[in-house]
Design an enzyme around this catalytic site. Structure first.
Site, PDB file in Angstrom:
ATOM      1  N   SER A 142       0.850  -1.196   0.000  1.00 37.23           N
ATOM      2  CA  SER A 142       0.000   0.000   0.000  1.00 37.23           C
ATOM      3  C   SER A 142       0.879   1.236   0.000  1.00 37.23           C
ATOM      4  O   SER A 142       1.993   1.207   0.532  1.00 37.23           O
ATOM      5  CB  SER A 142      -0.868   0.001   1.261  1.00 37.23           C
ATOM      6  N   TYR A 155      -1.894  -0.197  10.428  1.00 36.91           N
ATOM      7  CA  TYR A 155      -1.944  -0.564   9.005  1.00 36.91           C
ATOM      8  C   TYR A 155      -0.677  -0.071   8.306  1.00 36.91           C
ATOM      9  O   TYR A 155      -0.028  -0.821   7.563  1.00 36.91           O
ATOM     10  CB  TYR A 155      -3.192   0.052   8.364  1.00 36.91           C
TER      11      TYR A 155
END
Ligand SMILES: NC(=O)c1ccc[n+]([C@@H]2O[C@H](COP(=O)([O-])OP(=O)(O)OC[C@H]3O[C@@H](n4cnc5c(N)ncnc54)[C@H](O)[C@@H]3O)[C@@H](O)[C@H]2O)c1
Length: 268
Positions: A142, A155
């Site tokens: 990501s 995250y």
């Protein structure tokens, strides 16, 4: 590596971009699509939906558990034969709490799935790919693994580690002149439901486009792909621009530092 006539294993292949990548692989003539997911009902539904497109198999696997990964890997090899392309796509976001409000369980779950999960699966696949002298591993990370945002510390850290691991592995294999290749994909927010509720200054991407670009990156043996393209410049800007100016531009003007304030995530 081309998709045609190859067996493709996708973790998290029942939802979002993993599911779309699976469909694209079948459309491109994959010999077999193997879906691993933690959601058994979704596996059955996806296999049923895709079986008209080609050979599809599904296995329940919790990638955060080495035992579960072992069992699914053995079943996959026995039923489907060798895996040519592994796409590590399964991932989670637990909440939008500040780091101080997270629990030990939140920390473990995020790192176990987003970071260690891909490592557990890759460890098994890589040994076999090296022995066969062919294979491709694609890791979906990501842009949050390069650009730290508030209220997504867990995250971000899980994806930061995933990028570091994936790039180290890439270099190791290149220096060994291994026929096994690695592609690291780092997308910006995608409209899959995972990040429902976020308010982003930059366009949230369409899943179909991200999935297609990720598959193209595998076919072209790309080492690294930021999606969209400007994501490639995040590291350059961080290196060149003083932190307070970077924070002013991306935090205050582009409002990236409040992007998670209205996060709800997928409801079910
Ligand atoms: N959606 C975004 O905005 C975005 C942006 C950048 C990167 N990503 C990454 O892309 C990947 C796919 O995202 P998505 O939006 O398509 O997600 P999604 O939530 O639609 O799909 C994730 C899949 O992973 C499965 N999964 C979750 N935990 C698992 C486990 N322990 N074992 C096996 N399977 C498990 C889920 O059941 C689900 O089918 C993730 O790694 C995510 O972090 C997503």
């Amino acid at each position: 590596m081309k998709i045609e006539n190859n067996t493709v294993l996708i973790t998290g292949g029942c939802s979002g971009i993993g599911k779309i990548m699976g469909r694209i692989c079948l459309e491109k003539g994959a010999r077999r699509l193997v879906i691993w997911d933690i959601n058994e009902a979704a596996i059955d539904a996806t296999v049923k939906e895709f079986c008209a497109l080609g050979a599809v198999s599904g296995y329940r696997a919790d990638i955060s558990s080495p035992e579960s990964v072992d069992a699914a890997w053995r079943a996959t090899l026995a039923d489907c034969g060798a895996v040519d392309i592994l796409i590590n796509c399964a991932g989670i976001i637990t909440n939008n709490k500040r780091f101080a409000d997270q629990t030990d369980a939140d920390i473990n779950r995020t790192i176990d799935i987003n970071t260690k999960g891909a490592m557990f699966v890759t460890l098994r696949a890589l040994k076999e790919m090296k022995a066969r002298g062919r294979g491709h591993i694609c890791n979906i990370t990501s842009s949050a693994g390069m650009l730290a945002l508030p209220k997504m510390a867990l995250y971000a850290s899980s994806k930061w580690a995933a990028i570091g691991w994936s790039e180290s592995l890439t270099i190791e294999l290149q220096r060994e002149k291994s026929p096994v290749h690695v592609t690291t994909i780092a997308p910006y927010f995608i409209n899959t439901g995972m990040f429902d509720g976020i308010r982003s200054f930059f366009k949230v991407q369409e899943p179909e486009k991200v999935a297609a670009k990720s598959i193209r990156a595998i076919e072209r043996n790309k080492e690294y792909k930021g999606i969209p393209f400007p994501a490639h410049f995040i590291r350059l800007m961080q290196g060149l621009v003083p932190q307070r100016i970077f924070n002013f531009v991306f935090g205050d003007i582009c409002k990236l530092y409040t992007v998670m304030d209205h996060f709800t995530g997928r409801k079910n």
